[in-house]
Design a protein around this motif. Structure first.
Motif, mmCIF file in Angstrom:
data_model
loop_
_atom_site.group_PDB
_atom_site.id
_atom_site.type_symbol
_atom_site.label_atom_id
_atom_site.label_comp_id
_atom_site.label_asym_id
_atom_site.label_seq_id
_atom_site.Cartn_x
_atom_site.Cartn_y
_atom_site.Cartn_z
ATOM 1 N N GLY A 252 0.228 -0.923 0.470
ATOM 2 C CA GLY A 252 0.348 -0.127 0.298
ATOM 3 C C GLY A 252 0.928 1.546 0.340
ATOM 4 N N PRO A 253 0.513 2.070 0.244
ATOM 5 C CA PRO A 253 1.200 3.479 0.283
ATOM 6 C C PRO A 253 1.809 3.444 1.274
ATOM 7 N N GLY A 254 1.773 3.273 2.817
ATOM 8 C CA GLY A 254 2.698 3.018 3.282
ATOM 9 C C GLY A 254 3.608 1.176 3.007
ATOM 10 N N ARG A 255 3.559 1.164 2.450
ATOM 11 C CA ARG A 255 4.096 -0.378 2.247
ATOM 12 C C ARG A 255 4.851 -0.969 2.148
ATOM 13 N N GLY A 256 6.319 -1.032 1.974
ATOM 14 C CA GLY A 256 7.312 -1.624 0.473
ATOM 15 C C GLY A 256 7.597 -2.666 0.953
ATOM 16 N N LEU A 257 7.275 -3.452 0.947
ATOM 17 C CA LEU A 257 8.532 -4.935 0.780
ATOM 18 C C LEU A 257 8.911 -5.983 0.065
ATOM 19 N N ASP B 68 10.771 -4.345 4.737
ATOM 20 C CA ASP B 68 9.957 -2.981 4.556
ATOM 21 C C ASP B 68 11.105 -2.031 4.080
ATOM 22 N N VAL B 69 10.566 -1.023 3.082
ATOM 23 C CA VAL B 69 11.840 -0.232 1.387
ATOM 24 C C VAL B 69 11.513 1.026 3.199
ATOM 25 N N GLN C 229 0.956 -19.343 -2.460
ATOM 26 C CA GLN C 229 0.487 -19.087 -1.431
ATOM 27 C C GLN C 229 1.215 -18.350 -0.345
ATOM 28 N N VAL C 230 0.901 -17.612 0.305
ATOM 29 C CA VAL C 230 2.621 -17.233 0.827
ATOM 30 C C VAL C 230 1.625 -17.148 2.801
ATOM 31 N N THR C 231 2.581 -17.316 3.843
ATOM 32 C CA THR C 231 2.217 -17.203 4.467
ATOM 33 C C THR C 231 3.619 -16.273 5.917
ATOM 34 N N VAL C 232 2.947 -15.594 6.246
ATOM 35 C CA VAL C 232 4.856 -14.407 6.992
ATOM 36 C C VAL C 232 3.416 -14.743 8.191
ATOM 37 N N GLN C 233 5.246 -14.545 8.114
ATOM 38 C CA GLN C 233 5.566 -15.249 10.406
ATOM 39 C C GLN C 233 6.318 -13.897 10.542
ATOM 40 N N GLY C 234 5.386 -13.449 12.041
ATOM 41 C CA GLY C 234 5.247 -12.296 12.503
ATOM 42 C C GLY C 234 4.406 -11.358 12.371
ATOM 43 N N GLU C 235 4.562 -10.031 12.619
ATOM 44 C CA GLU C 235 3.574 -9.291 12.398
ATOM 45 C C GLU C 235 4.450 -8.377 11.141
ATOM 46 N N LEU C 236 3.311 -7.279 10.344
ATOM 47 C CA LEU C 236 3.771 -6.352 9.930
ATOM 48 C C LEU C 236 3.788 -4.919 10.375
ATOM 49 N N ARG C 237 4.702 -4.261 10.068
ATOM 50 C CA ARG C 237 4.146 -2.649 10.362
ATOM 51 C C ARG C 237 3.262 -2.121 10.182
ATOM 52 N N SER C 238 2.339 -1.565 11.478
ATOM 53 C CA SER C 238 1.470 -1.159 11.386
ATOM 54 C C SER C 238 1.014 -0.042 9.699
ATOM 55 N N THR C 239 0.507 -0.072 8.883
ATOM 56 C CA THR C 239 -0.043 1.725 8.545
ATOM 57 C C THR C 239 -0.719 2.273 8.069
ATOM 58 N N GLU C 240 -1.436 1.956 8.949
ATOM 59 C CA GLU C 240 -2.842 2.693 9.826
ATOM 60 C C GLU C 240 -2.794 3.921 9.561
ATOM 61 N N LEU D 236 -7.178 0.265 -7.723
ATOM 62 C CA LEU D 236 -8.299 1.084 -6.656
ATOM 63 C C LEU D 236 -7.390 1.018 -5.603
ATOM 64 N N TRP D 237 -8.006 1.793 -4.426
ATOM 65 C CA TRP D 237 -6.597 1.508 -2.712
ATOM 66 C C TRP D 237 -8.182 2.089 -2.251
ATOM 67 N N HIS D 238 -8.537 1.336 -0.859
ATOM 68 C CA HIS D 238 -9.037 2.336 -0.003
ATOM 69 C C HIS D 238 -8.463 1.809 1.958
ATOM 70 N N PRO D 239 -7.855 2.815 2.660
ATOM 71 C CA PRO D 239 -7.739 2.372 3.883
ATOM 72 C C PRO D 239 -8.012 0.646 4.301
ATOM 73 N N GLN D 240 -9.361 0.319 4.384
ATOM 74 C CA GLN D 240 -9.872 -0.608 4.729
ATOM 75 C C GLN D 240 -9.713 -1.844 3.960
ATOM 76 N N ARG D 241 -9.840 -1.013 2.620
ATOM 77 C CA ARG D 241 -9.456 -2.724 1.481
ATOM 78 C C ARG D 241 -8.696 -3.063 0.967
#
Length: 213
Positions: free
Chosen positions: A29-34, A62-63, A90-101, A201-206
């Motif tokens: 999203g606009p706040g996260r680049g993996l 995360d860049v 199929q991808v499984t992420v271990q641990g938490e990604l930084r919140s971008t809320e 299309l992008w929306h913070p919730q979706r």
């Protein structure tokens, strides 16, 4: 039985590019680049009459926060002889990604409040620079390119987003933000640079959704 591959092996790095593209689309999203920091382990299984399946262990960074890495496992299945169907990923992420809320909300409100729709080109510029105010747009282009990479990769390709040639925001009557991108994708095997038109299309919730490509 799956066969171990050296992580530097070309088929392994190509499968990793698909997995990272898929995850960028899913979780970017606009706040996260993996991006891939390291491919730790790769195995390949040849499934009769189905295709080749890769099992990968990846370390991503995360860049926007280089000190934070996450591990993930991925499975990428290329269908035999198919030029039309995308690999199954199929991808499984271990641990938490930084919140971008917070960043997401801020970006959303900033774009919604623009008097005229955002238009930009050549991100990054010829010196490799991305103006800070366009960084979120660049990261959304990463998400959009992730979709294109996932949908169009085969076992013999490796796509990489070279540049956002052009982006134009399109006003909508609903809550979504819409960006029409022209992306330049570099295909590392043939060395071709291919332009792709993608509507995101992008929306913070979706999150991010490609509506056409």
């Amino acid at each position: 039985r799956a066969m171990e591959l050296p992580p530097s092996h070309f088929p392994a790095t190509r499968a990793a590019a698909v997995a990272v593209g898929y995850l960028r689309y899913l979780r970017g999203g606009p706040g996260r680049g993996l991006q891939l920091r390291e491919l730790r382990r790769a195995r390949r299984q040849d499934i009769d009459d189905v295709g080749h399946k890769y099992y990968l262990e990846l370390e991503l960074e995360d860049v926007l926060d280089r000190d934070r890495t996450v591990n993930c496992t991925a499975e990428v299945l290329y269908h035999l002889g198919s030029k039309t169907s995308a690999p199954d990923v199929q991808v499984t992420v271990q641990g938490e990604l930084r919140s971008t809320e917070e960043a997401d909300k801020e970006f959303y409100n900033r774009i919604r409040s623009l008097e005229k729709e955002l238009v930009a080109e050549n991100i990054p510029d010829s010196h490799g620079n991305v103006p800070p105010e366009l960084e979120p747009i660049h990261l959304l282009a990463w998400a959009a390119s992730g979709y294109v990479i996932w949908q169009n990769s085969t076992e013999n390709t490796k796509f990489h987003l070279a540049q956002v040639k052009h982006v134009k925001q399109v006003k909508r009557s609903d809550e979504d933000l819409q960006f029409d991108f022209v992306l330049l994708l570099h295909e590392m095997v043939s060395q071709e640079v291919l332009p792709w038109e993608v509507t995101l299309l992008w929306h913070p919730q979706r999150g991010a959704r490609v509506s056409q490509s």
